[in-house]
Enzyme design. Structure first.
Site, mmCIF file in Angstrom:
data_model
loop_
_atom_site.group_PDB
_atom_site.id
_atom_site.type_symbol
_atom_site.label_atom_id
_atom_site.label_comp_id
_atom_site.label_asym_id
_atom_site.label_seq_id
_atom_site.Cartn_x
_atom_site.Cartn_y
_atom_site.Cartn_z
ATOM 1 N N ARG A 34 0.552 -0.826 0.046
ATOM 2 C CA ARG A 34 -0.100 0.053 0.311
ATOM 3 C C ARG A 34 0.736 1.282 -0.354
ATOM 4 O O ARG A 34 2.051 1.459 0.779
ATOM 5 C CB ARG A 34 -1.459 0.009 1.047
ATOM 6 C CG ARG A 34 -2.497 -1.411 1.679
ATOM 7 C CD ARG A 34 -3.110 -1.022 2.490
ATOM 8 N NE ARG A 34 -4.245 -1.781 2.452
ATOM 9 C CZ ARG A 34 -5.292 -2.513 1.799
ATOM 10 N NH1 ARG A 34 -4.864 -1.726 0.951
ATOM 11 N NH2 ARG A 34 -5.745 -3.463 1.862
ATOM 12 N N ASP A 35 0.390 2.179 -1.093
ATOM 13 C CA ASP A 35 1.360 3.493 -0.877
ATOM 14 C C ASP A 35 1.320 4.179 1.000
ATOM 15 O O ASP A 35 0.277 4.166 0.991
ATOM 16 C CB ASP A 35 0.479 4.354 -2.151
ATOM 17 C CG ASP A 35 1.288 5.598 -1.787
ATOM 18 O OD1 ASP A 35 1.632 5.218 -3.055
ATOM 19 O OD2 ASP A 35 1.650 6.245 -1.752
ATOM 20 N N ILE A 36 1.980 5.479 1.409
ATOM 21 C CA ILE A 36 1.890 5.264 2.351
ATOM 22 C C ILE A 36 1.122 6.348 1.928
ATOM 23 O O ILE A 36 0.686 7.395 3.356
ATOM 24 C CB ILE A 36 3.534 5.762 2.915
ATOM 25 C CG1 ILE A 36 3.365 6.210 4.092
ATOM 26 C CG2 ILE A 36 4.033 7.319 2.206
ATOM 27 C CD1 ILE A 36 4.951 6.209 4.769
ATOM 28 N N ASN A 90 4.572 6.864 -13.785
ATOM 29 C CA ASN A 90 4.931 7.885 -13.445
ATOM 30 C C ASN A 90 6.293 8.163 -13.939
ATOM 31 O O ASN A 90 6.790 7.145 -13.590
ATOM 32 C CB ASN A 90 5.031 8.983 -12.465
ATOM 33 C CG ASN A 90 4.026 9.151 -12.125
ATOM 34 O OD1 ASN A 90 3.079 9.372 -12.676
ATOM 35 N ND2 ASN A 90 3.431 8.829 -10.419
ATOM 36 N N VAL A 99 10.299 8.421 -6.492
ATOM 37 C CA VAL A 99 11.013 7.051 -6.494
ATOM 38 C C VAL A 99 11.457 6.569 -7.483
ATOM 39 O O VAL A 99 10.750 5.814 -8.686
ATOM 40 C CB VAL A 99 10.758 6.319 -5.614
ATOM 41 C CG1 VAL A 99 11.306 5.076 -5.176
ATOM 42 C CG2 VAL A 99 9.655 6.633 -4.444
ATOM 43 N N HIS A 103 7.913 1.684 -10.818
ATOM 44 C CA HIS A 103 6.694 1.288 -9.742
ATOM 45 C C HIS A 103 5.646 0.953 -10.524
ATOM 46 O O HIS A 103 5.397 2.782 -10.842
ATOM 47 C CB HIS A 103 6.264 1.049 -8.089
ATOM 48 C CG HIS A 103 6.556 3.168 -8.306
ATOM 49 N ND1 HIS A 103 7.497 3.946 -8.301
ATOM 50 C CD2 HIS A 103 6.214 3.789 -8.142
ATOM 51 C CE1 HIS A 103 7.927 5.189 -8.302
ATOM 52 N NE2 HIS A 103 6.047 5.145 -7.928
HETATM 53 P P1 5GP Z 1 6.117 8.459 -8.021
HETATM 54 O O1 5GP Z 1 5.699 9.383 -7.271
HETATM 55 O O2 5GP Z 1 8.121 8.153 -7.912
HETATM 56 O O3 5GP Z 1 5.188 7.835 -8.733
HETATM 57 O O4 5GP Z 1 5.643 7.553 -6.678
HETATM 58 C C1 5GP Z 1 6.381 7.330 -5.411
HETATM 59 C C2 5GP Z 1 5.138 7.097 -4.430
HETATM 60 O O5 5GP Z 1 6.017 5.646 -3.620
HETATM 61 C C3 5GP Z 1 4.413 7.715 -3.291
HETATM 62 O O6 5GP Z 1 3.016 7.969 -3.775
HETATM 63 C C4 5GP Z 1 4.495 8.291 -2.347
HETATM 64 O O7 5GP Z 1 3.641 8.455 -1.381
HETATM 65 C C5 5GP Z 1 4.735 6.695 -1.683
HETATM 66 N N1 5GP Z 1 6.320 6.422 -0.725
HETATM 67 C C6 5GP Z 1 7.248 7.252 -0.314
HETATM 68 N N2 5GP Z 1 7.999 6.338 0.320
HETATM 69 C C7 5GP Z 1 6.463 5.806 0.722
HETATM 70 C C8 5GP Z 1 7.379 4.666 2.011
HETATM 71 O O8 5GP Z 1 7.650 4.227 2.760
HETATM 72 N N3 5GP Z 1 6.529 3.871 2.040
HETATM 73 C C9 5GP Z 1 5.312 3.659 0.701
HETATM 74 N N4 5GP Z 1 4.392 2.375 1.088
HETATM 75 N N5 5GP Z 1 4.928 5.012 0.270
HETATM 76 C C10 5GP Z 1 6.061 5.245 -0.139
#
Ligand code: 5GP
Ligand code: ZN
Length: 116
Positions: A34-36, A90, A99, A103
């Protein structure tokens, strides 16, 4: 560690169990957690266990792995929602990637907002 692990990568650390996450499914090659900061009733990140920076790099090197990520996402969408979902990769900072371990954002559950 495998040859493609990136030591400072947040998602490699989650894959390795070094940082906790709410894991909802896994396969030999991918995990879903799950996303945080959820943006939908079901917001799950599906990541390959191997490190690739983004989806084009992943697809170019391991097309079967990408198919496995999509298959795992599809199964999670059926388990946690009604099997209807949006998958978002993304790609690049301007697109919101923060990140740099590829993903899929699996967004599901209820009516999702349309694109403007
Ligand atoms: P991006 O912005 O790279 O497309 O997505 C990265 C996602 O990782 C974001 O939606 C963010 O909320 C999630 N995220 C960042 N840090 C953590 C974490 O420590 N744990 C989890 N489960 N999600 C995270
Ligand atoms: Zn990584």
């Amino acid at each position: 560690m495998t040859s493609t692990d990136s030591p400072d990568c947040l998602f490699c650390k989650i894959v390795a169990g070094e940082i906790p996450a709410d894991v909802v499914a896994s396969s030999d090659t991918a995990i879903a957690f799950r996303d945080i900061a959820p943006k939908a009733p079901v917001h799950v990140l599906v990541v390959p266990k191997e490190h690739y920076p983004d989806v084009p790099a992943f697809a170019a090197t391991d097309a079967a792995g990408l198919a496995s990520v999509i298959g795992l996402a599809d199964g999670v969408a059926s388990e946690l929602a009604d099997g209807q979902y949006r998958l978002v990769f993304n790609t690049g900072p301007k697109a919101g990637q923060s990140v740099f371990h590829v993903h899929a954002h699996l967004l599901a559950g209820g009516e999702l907002p349309g694109f403007a």
